[in-house]
Write an enzyme that holds these catalytic residues in place. Structure first.
Site, PDB file in Angstrom:
ATOM      1  N   HIS A  66      42.664  11.821 -23.727  1.00 51.04           N
ATOM      2  CA  HIS A  66      42.352  10.003 -24.351  1.00 51.04           C
ATOM      3  C   HIS A  66      42.481   9.238 -23.386  1.00 51.04           C
ATOM      4  CE1 HIS A  66      46.450  11.024 -23.593  1.00 51.04           C
ATOM      5  NE2 HIS A  66      47.084   9.702 -24.187  1.00 51.04           N
ATOM      6  N   HIS A  68      44.991   6.642 -22.406  1.00 44.53           N
ATOM      7  CA  HIS A  68      46.138   6.093 -21.629  1.00 44.53           C
ATOM      8  C   HIS A  68      46.429   6.400 -20.634  1.00 44.53           C
ATOM      9  CE1 HIS A  68      49.249   5.992 -25.144  1.00 44.53           C
ATOM     10  NE2 HIS A  68      49.132   4.721 -24.972  1.00 44.53           N
ATOM     11  N   ASP A  70      47.839   6.863 -17.762  1.00 42.70           N
ATOM     12  CA  ASP A  70      48.937   7.803 -16.816  1.00 42.70           C
ATOM     13  C   ASP A  70      47.852   9.335 -16.962  1.00 42.70           C
ATOM     14  OD1 ASP A  70      49.449   7.636 -20.145  1.00 42.70           O
ATOM     15  OD2 ASP A  70      50.721   9.516 -19.795  1.00 42.70           O
ATOM     16  N   HIS A  71      46.846   9.318 -17.847  1.00 42.84           N
ATOM     17  CA  HIS A  71      45.952  10.540 -18.208  1.00 42.84           C
ATOM     18  C   HIS A  71      44.620  10.738 -16.931  1.00 42.84           C
ATOM     19  CE1 HIS A  71      48.388  13.223 -21.461  1.00 42.84           C
ATOM     20  NE2 HIS A  71      48.754  11.238 -21.312  1.00 42.84           N
ATOM     21  N   HIS A 160      48.133  10.192 -32.059  1.00 41.73           N
ATOM     22  CA  HIS A 160      48.199   9.720 -31.479  1.00 41.73           C
ATOM     23  C   HIS A 160      49.031   8.406 -31.931  1.00 41.73           C
ATOM     24  CE1 HIS A 160      50.540   9.077 -27.084  1.00 41.73           C
ATOM     25  NE2 HIS A 160      49.364   9.477 -26.269  1.00 41.73           N
ATOM     26  N   ASP A 184      48.396  14.227 -25.886  1.00 40.31           N
ATOM     27  CA  ASP A 184      49.441  13.715 -26.540  1.00 40.31           C
ATOM     28  C   ASP A 184      49.040  13.195 -27.999  1.00 40.31           C
ATOM     29  OD1 ASP A 184      49.826  13.391 -23.658  1.00 40.31           O
ATOM     30  OD2 ASP A 184      49.976  11.151 -23.726  1.00 40.31           O
ATOM     31  N   HIS A 247      53.505  17.327 -19.991  1.00 41.30           N
ATOM     32  CA  HIS A 247      53.747  15.946 -20.722  1.00 41.30           C
ATOM     33  C   HIS A 247      55.214  15.870 -21.172  1.00 41.30           C
ATOM     34  CE1 HIS A 247      53.030  12.442 -22.558  1.00 41.30           C
ATOM     35  NE2 HIS A 247      51.770  12.345 -21.728  1.00 41.30           N
TER      36      HIS A 247
HETATM   37 ZN   LIG Z   1      50.490  10.236 -21.670  1.00 39.24          ZN
HETATM   38 ZN   LIG Z   2      48.602   9.464 -24.335  1.00 41.73          ZN
END
Ligand SMILES: [Zn+2]
Ligand SMILES: [Zn+2]
Length: 298
Positions: A66, A68, A70-71, A160, A184, A247
């Site tokens: 996805h 976000h 952070d990924h 998510h 996530d 995670h």
């Molecule tokens: Zn995440």
């Molecule tokens: Zn996420």
């Protein structure tokens, strides 16, 4: 039969957005036969590949769960650094990205953002133009999204949160074995469905101390993730040979510290009694008749 394991999963980053030095952003390396896939490229993925001695240019495909940040924050680093013609990089083929809808726009904007660097290195360092090209595939429903030389990856939609779409998990099959990564997600039926019969089930998790549970900002975050008890119930139903967390979202406030790993284990044990590992950066899993955990050397 060779005893050498040729199906290995390594957690490159087990953190979330918090910039922890010991838990980099979410990223998981899949090695199957000669193939190497990266699932997500969070902060520091290139550093972890370098630590493993895996040339950054050797990644056959980057699979995204996805969007976000952070990924995805590590994508430019994997893509651009992997193109340098050094022993730690060396990509000469296009950078292959597979993800739910959104991958094309993300990668095309990165190409624009780094256009000057690319132009300079082609002129100055004579880097191969094909090595920085991007090949993107998008998908919009459950199904097989990668299949090559006995390695198959099936994407499945997860949940998510209402506003965070698309979001997917992956089931990776090789040599009669299967590894499932939740991505996530809130506690989701699809993880149990696709996790059935897996050797290794890697799940995201979030935990907070009871004192903070009623705080609106905490509830907002927890509503996007799976609690340890919920993940335990998924593990108990799917019965993987090994369950592992990655995670790790340890929520805290100015006055209340984060829960501990022991708290996380205790909460999971309320619903699950089977084999469990709390993921750490550079922890590997060798998938064979059993799942062997190889801990990082510290
Ligand atoms: Zn995440
Ligand atoms: Zn996420």
């Amino acid at each position: 039969m060779s005893t050498k394991c040729d199906f290995r999963v390594t957690l490159l980053g087990t953190g979330a957005p918090t910039p922890l030095p010991d838990r980099f952003g979410p990223s998981t390396l899949i090695e199957a036969g000669d193939q190497k896939l990266l699932i997500d490229a969070g902060r520091g993925a290139t550093i972890r590949l370098y630590q493993l001695g895996v040339p950054i240019g050797r990644i056959d495909a980057l699979l995204l769960t996805h969007y976000h940040s952070d990924h995805t924050a590590g994508i430019p680093d994997v893509w651009l650094t992997g193109w340098l013609q050094s022993d730690f990089a060396g990509r000469k083929e296009p950078f292959h990205v597979i993800g739910p809808i959104g991958a094309k726009i993300l990668m095309s904007h990165l190409e624009r953002a780094y256009a000057l660097d690319i132009k300079i290195r082609i002129e100055d360092e004579k880097l191969p133009r094909e090595g920085i090209a991007v090949q993107v595939e998008e998908f919009d429903h459950d199904g097989t999204i990668y299949e090559r030389e006995g390695l198959k990856v099936i994407a499945f939609e997860v949940d998510h949160g209402v506003a965070i779409k698309p979001a997917y998990g992956y089931r990776i099959e090789y040599g009669g074995h299967a590894v499932v990564i939740s991505g996530d997600t809130r506690c989701n039926e699809n993880v149990a469905k696709y996790g059935a019969g897996s050797d290794l089930l890697i799940h995201e998790v979030a935990i907070v101390r009871p004192e903070l549970e009623s705080e609106p900002f905490i509830q907002r975050i927890m509503a996007h993730h799976t609690t340890a008890r919920e993940a335990g119930s998924i593990f108990a139903r799917t019965k993987p040979k090994l369950a592992a967390f990655t995670h790790l979202v340890f929520l805290a406030s100015e006055h209340v510290p984060p829960a501990s790993v022991d708290d996380l284990i205790a909460a999971t044990r309320e619903t699950y009694a089977g084999p469990l590992e709390i993921g750490e950066d550079l922890m590997s899993f060798e998938i064979g008749e059993s799942v062997r955990v190889v801990r990082p050397i510290v």
